[in-house]
Scaffold this active site. Sequence first.
Site, PDB file in Angstrom:
ATOM      1  N   ASP A   1      -2.616  -7.714  17.892  1.00  0.00           N
ATOM      2  CA  ASP A   1      -3.458  -7.056  16.905  1.00  0.00           C
ATOM      3  C   ASP A   1      -4.644  -7.948  16.536  1.00  0.00           C
ATOM      4  OD1 ASP A   1      -3.511  -4.720  14.881  1.00  0.00           O
ATOM      5  OD2 ASP A   1      -3.734  -6.481  13.587  1.00  0.00           O
ATOM      6  N   ASN A   2      -5.846  -7.366  16.631  1.00  0.00           N
ATOM      7  CA  ASN A   2      -7.066  -8.044  16.173  1.00  0.00           C
ATOM      8  C   ASN A   2      -7.204  -9.491  16.677  1.00  0.00           C
ATOM      9  OD1 ASN A   2      -8.182  -5.905  14.737  1.00  0.00           O
ATOM     10  ND2 ASN A   2      -7.118  -6.434  12.862  1.00  0.00           N
TER      11      ASN A   2
ATOM     12  N   LYS B   1       0.833  -1.197   0.000  1.00  0.00           N
ATOM     13  CA  LYS B   1       0.000   0.000   0.000  1.00  0.00           C
ATOM     14  C   LYS B   1       0.872   1.253   0.000  1.00  0.00           C
ATOM     15  CE  LYS B   1      -4.191  -1.748   0.127  1.00  0.00           C
ATOM     16  NZ  LYS B   1      -5.146  -1.440   1.205  1.00  0.00           N
TER      17      LYS B   1
ATOM     18  N   ASP C   1      -2.787  -6.230   0.721  1.00  0.00           N
ATOM     19  CA  ASP C   1      -1.408  -6.491   1.146  1.00  0.00           C
ATOM     20  C   ASP C   1      -1.321  -7.440   2.330  1.00  0.00           C
ATOM     21  OD1 ASP C   1      -2.653  -4.580   2.756  1.00  0.00           O
ATOM     22  OD2 ASP C   1      -0.788  -3.510   3.214  1.00  0.00           O
TER      23      ASP C   1
ATOM     24  N   GLU D   1      -5.965  -5.949  21.471  1.00  0.00           N
ATOM     25  CA  GLU D   1      -6.460  -4.844  20.646  1.00  0.00           C
ATOM     26  C   GLU D   1      -7.683  -5.360  19.904  1.00  0.00           C
ATOM     27  OE1 GLU D   1      -6.697  -2.460  16.822  1.00  0.00           O
ATOM     28  OE2 GLU D   1      -6.230  -4.583  17.034  1.00  0.00           O
TER      29      GLU D   1
ATOM     30  N   TYR E   1       1.400   4.190   6.653  1.00  0.00           N
ATOM     31  CA  TYR E   1       1.752   3.997   5.244  1.00  0.00           C
ATOM     32  C   TYR E   1       2.952   4.821   4.791  1.00  0.00           C
ATOM     33  CZ  TYR E   1      -3.006   2.258   5.529  1.00  0.00           C
ATOM     34  OH  TYR E   1      -4.133   1.581   5.908  1.00  0.00           O
TER      35      TYR E   1
ATOM     36  N   GLN F   1      -0.787 -12.246  10.728  1.00  0.00           N
ATOM     37  CA  GLN F   1      -1.217 -12.114   9.344  1.00  0.00           C
ATOM     38  C   GLN F   1       0.040 -11.968   8.497  1.00  0.00           C
ATOM     39  OE1 GLN F   1      -3.552  -8.763  10.396  1.00  0.00           O
ATOM     40  NE2 GLN F   1      -2.055  -7.259   9.697  1.00  0.00           N
TER      41      GLN F   1
END
Length: 667
Positions: free
Chosen positions: A385-386, A254, A349, A414, A528, A314
Amino acid sequence: MAKPGIQLNDGRMRAVIERVTPSVDGGRFAAKRIAGDEVVVEADCFTDGHDTLACLLLWRREGETSWNETPMAPLGNDRWRGGFVAATVGRYQYTVTAWVDHFLSWRHDFARRLEAEDLRVAALVGAGLVEDAAQRAKGAARTRLKGWASDLRAVSEAQALKALGLDEELAALAARYPDRRLASTCPVEHPLTVDRERARFSSWYELFPRSASSEPGRHGTLRDCEARLPAIAKMGFDVLYLPPIHPIGRVNRKGANNAVAAQPGEPGSPWAIGSAEGGHKALHPELGTIEDFRRLVAAARTHGMELALDIAFQCAPDHPYVTEHPKWFRWRPDGTVQYAENPPKKYQDIFPFEFESEDWSGLWQELAGVFRFWAGEGVRIFRVDNPHTKPFAFWEWAIGELKREYPDAIFLAEAFTRPRVMHRLAKLGFTQSYTYFAWRNSKHELIEYFTELTQGPGREYFRPNVWPNTPDILTEYLQFGGRPAFIVRLILAATLGANYGIYGPAFELLEAEPRDPGSEEYRDSEKYQIRQWDLQAQHSLAELIARVNLARRDNPALQSDDSLLFFPVDNDSLLCYAKSDIATENLVVTVVNLDPHHVQSGWVELDLDALGIDAHLPYQMHDLLSGARFLWNGARNFVQLDPQRAPAHVFALRRKVRTERNFDYFL
């Protein structure tokens, strides 16, 4: 008669045990405490008839075979209470046992008997019970109890006999050797997780290492982060949290402001993990080496801080896992891997893991190995994360395994998702949890939400970590409230929550421009692109943040959540609340103007009894932010707050003390 196949307990076991607390889902999950806490346990314990019960609290560390025992005391209405100190970090179990104690029942009735003959007969019964206790005793205790039984049989004069039967010292000795053959024990061994102090009280600072360079245009490094440590420590933070520090994928990378395609030289999102240089156990080459990482961990400790790492399970499309373990991903009919989506959002991504893979066990082991790798490098705090997008069973297993190896590890979830999901993750083992604080702005919303967090059933296992902003969250309140809004949200976060954090330098430099109208995404987000920050800017909140964190460190009342009390103010733009610490008699009262645009005033009404304040004596309110001191009297006092000057008071309350010489001073 019992039905075939059903085994009855001994019908002579008459004690009933109900409603043991703390109990999370009936003992399915662990309550949480901090090392050194007294763990207070209550239960309903009763029996038929009028006999007297004895109750014990049983507790032990995980892995121990024998129980420690602590007497429980009656509170009235068949409720009993006991406690033990969880001295060290780790996992514990506790339960309750109770029995009809015939010696205590005898003694209770003996005290009520009046007639001489009645006393003599009762004394003979008591002598038999005392002899039984003597058989269970040893040494000098056995000898004394036998002598007491003999005297109960020998003495005949009523008053002397009654005094002998009610002897407190001998009764206490006999009570040490009860007949517990018919004791009932709660069948649930309630689990307890005991963490270190930083699980309850911590101040987090989030920093993107690649933006830490002091030279415009240069990619930041871990050495640059090390150079930033003194300034971050000066602001009073004790946890430095880094977003993912791994190699970033090149495929479908990205661009700035989440552009679908990156331009040459753009760094991509740190959450798109993995490339030819490695995956979750590797460092981004431009950040430095593993030796640089070890230096940063050690340097943080010298400044009183710990490093927290972001663990995001991920992968970028070019992560080594994709080719090495293709079964760990979901493949579409066209032969491509399904990328992450949350329609209409698309994350080309990022590839999520397929947790229903045939090789799910291998996937679990590998992901737990990521935690182990970084724990081996000295990291003990992980922001995950998540986690709500991964199976609950995985987290219960993984955190359980890791906490056995590293009992001092802290896991922050999170998970900005549905309340039941957030609470389930906390029950499964996450030490701390993000909250909805960022979107709670009105007085009613804040009171309702933080009352739920601190007084609701989740208080036994859900430790809130309160953030006014994150790289994903720039709220409308911050976008339009200017400098006062940032100060208000800082003070609310730092005084309502014992655990809190900010995403900096965006926060202290008042970054407030969204990517698009109505969006909570930052314009030119660090997610980003690399940013250059003017850390010496005059408008920086760094000095105020340092004062707020100093107040937190100096006042034990602000270092836990369970004492939070809200008080009425006759203005809905003013919020008043207090926290206290009984051990140190420390009391902090905070008054905040929630309106970042206008001066607001009103009458605060404190509950003096709840705060332990003598209604007949004045008390001093010392503002820990400005240094100002105000003399208050009684429950109702006037407050006026100008958001452009000082939108909040954080008061340390000092009581007036009167000495024998009539000299008054504030304590």
